[in-house]
Write a protein that holds these residues in place. Structure first.
Motif, PDB file in Angstrom:
ATOM      1  N   ILE A 232      45.394  50.281  45.056  1.00 36.39           N
ATOM      2  CA  ILE A 232      43.990  50.214  45.440  1.00 36.39           C
ATOM      3  C   ILE A 232      43.916  50.098  46.959  1.00 36.39           C
ATOM      4  N   ASP A 233      43.364  51.128  47.578  1.00 40.09           N
ATOM      5  CA  ASP A 233      43.273  51.195  49.039  1.00 40.09           C
ATOM      6  C   ASP A 233      41.821  51.504  49.413  1.00 40.09           C
TER       7      ASP A 233
ATOM      8  N   CYS B 197      39.235  44.368  48.971  1.00 38.74           N
ATOM      9  CA  CYS B 197      39.838  44.726  47.678  1.00 38.74           C
ATOM     10  C   CYS B 197      39.420  43.765  46.570  1.00 38.74           C
TER      11      CYS B 197
ATOM     12  N   LEU C 232      47.647  46.307  46.879  1.00 42.58           N
ATOM     13  CA  LEU C 232      46.293  46.108  47.391  1.00 42.58           C
ATOM     14  C   LEU C 232      46.253  46.216  48.903  1.00 42.58           C
TER      15      LEU C 232
ATOM     16  N   ALA D 199      43.498  45.649  52.166  1.00 46.85           N
ATOM     17  CA  ALA D 199      42.196  45.165  52.618  1.00 46.85           C
ATOM     18  C   ALA D 199      42.047  45.541  54.081  1.00 46.85           C
TER      19      ALA D 199
END
Length: 456
Positions: A163-164, A169, A188, A190
């Motif tokens: 997840i980018d 995030c 992850l 952020a």
């Protein structure tokens, strides 16, 4: 060519032809080459060259974690151009990749870039994402969906979820934990580092953690995010193991293994901490503890909860180092070398700030490290702040060394129990090539791409 100062080099060019070629759009697009992958992007799809290091370390870590598996599923949750997902396909032979994006422009770009890289057998899931589990898939898969909805529909399905996002995030963590398998790896990013470093109210809102602005500004974000993941995981009967945690440029990147067991570990893994602006800290560990700083006598701020343990898995870091040690990626090599020697302590000391508090001249970092090591304390560099040190010594000891150095009298220094003789462990660190000048790319975050109101 886009070349960040001391940072990543990405080769870019315009297509020679103005017409479509091999599924590639016209000359409004830019050709980008990264590692062995070639993509095209236009003004409606997002790409940030500063994140090359992020993608490089992701490829290396995921490859090491799943080296012995016949195949494993990766969700590239916000795929944009598809560059990250296609790199996984090109560089990790046993990966099965699902490249997802909610934008029609991005989905079109992913499809064209897959074809450009030789992936012609591609499964597409547009309005039928609920059938992903039932249908036979190829190595390359395209999904058009909101990633939270997608992950919620596929419990215990993915081995890796990457997840980018553009910003925080935090809103994706719950569904990612639902969707990942036991021993799966959650990756992850952020990019709202300003919130995690210094915006105390927003950090409490987004990450349920209280911080003190100006203290540990590049490490606190890592401990905040890992803590949040561990607390969210415990609600689903799970716990976490940090594999690699990196704070660089304008973003943070954490990799954690999700274990579908032992949710009570969250109690031991997280702590509230009293933090003082003089860099004094006191971890609250069950016993009664004063909120008055033992160093400066001022009232400390209650902060946290933070992840209290190690932020990296030493075996994974060593394997990654072995993989990149003979290559040309000096920036990743230097970063991993920094991380390998980092002391497993919470937060770090910024010597210029401490010297300013004491109103004395600053001292060389190596001299401070020698003194601490000669006293028997752990000491190291930190990748989070290249001019700082990590140590398990309390701030009072660090200040005593600073004051002893200011005296300039060897006899008085010995009377204070301070010895600046060269220490072998420190010398080993000092002689290591960390490519310090490459740690900061000199590149920043980018804005969101223009929205194509006609086609997307």
């Amino acid at each position: 060519m886009i070349d960040g100062a001391c940072g990543p080099t990405i080769h870019t060019e315009r297509p020679e032809s103005t017409g479509a070629h091999e599924g590639v759009p016209n000359n409004d697009c830019m050709k980008i080459t990264e590692s062995s992958t070639i993509i095209f992007k236009d003004e409606h799809t997002f790409f940030n060259p500063a994140q090359k290091l992020n993608r490089d370390m992701s490829v290396e870590l995921i490859r090491e974690c799943f080296r012995d598996k016949e195949s494993f599923r990766v969700l590239d949750a916000m795929s944009a151009t598809g560059l990250r997902g296609i790199r996984y396909l090109n560089e990790i032979h046993n990966s099965v990749v699902y490249m997802n994006d909610i934008s029609e422009c991005s989905v079109s770009a992913i499809r064209q870039n897959l074809e450009l890289n030789g992936f012609t057998e591609v499964e597409s899931f547009m309005s039928d994402i609920q059938h992903i589990r039932a249908r036979k898939t190829s190595r390359a898969n395209i999904v058009k969906a909101d990633c939270n909805s997608l992950m919620a529909l596929l419990p215990c399905f993915f081995d890796v979820i990457d997840i980018d996002p553009f910003g925080s995030c935090s809103e994706y963590i719950d569904n990612a934990i639902r969707s990942i398998k036991h021993k799966g790896v959650l990756c992850l990013t952020a990019t709202d580092k300003g919130v995690l470093c210094s915006n105390e109210k927003k950090c409490q809102i987004k990450y349920s953690t209280r911080i003190l602005r100006g203290v540990g500004m590049n490490e606190i974000p890592l401990r905040t995010i890992v803590s949040l993941v561990s607390r969210q995981a415990s609600k689903f009967g799970s716990s976490v193991e940090p594999l690699l945690s990196v704070s660089v440029d304008f973003y943070v990147r954490v990799f954690v293994r999700i274990l579908k067991r032992n949710p009570r570990a969250v109690i031991d893994d997280n702590r509230y901490v009293f933090v003082c602006r003089c860099q004094g800290t006191a971890v609250i560990d069950g016993d009664e503890i004063s909120s008055t700083c033992s160093n400066c006598g001022k009232s400390m701020r209650l902060c946290g909860p933070f992840w209290k343990g190690q932020l990296h898995d030493a075996d994974i870091v060593q394997k990654m180092l072995e993989s990149v040690s003979h290559g040309e990626n000096k920036r990743l090599l230097g970063l991993l070398r920094y991380i390998k020697q980092e002391a497993p302590t919470m937060l770090y000391y910024e010597l210029p700030s401490l010297c300013s508090n004491l109103k004395i001249n600053t001292m060389k970092r190596a001299k401070m490290m020698n003194a601490l090591a000669n006293m028997g304390y752990l000491v190291s560099y930190t990748h989070c702040e290249v001019n700082a040190i990590k140590s398990n010594a309390p701030v009072e000891v660090v200040n005593k060394i600073l004051l002893a150095n200011e005296l300039g009298d060897a006899d008085k220094q010995r009377q204070m129990g301070v010895c600046f003789d060269e220490n072998e462990c420190v010398r080993t660190i000092e002689e290591t090539e960390f490519f310090k000048g490459m740690m900061c790319s000199g590149m920043g975050p980018l804005g969101l791409p223009k929205r194509n109101t006609k086609n997307c």
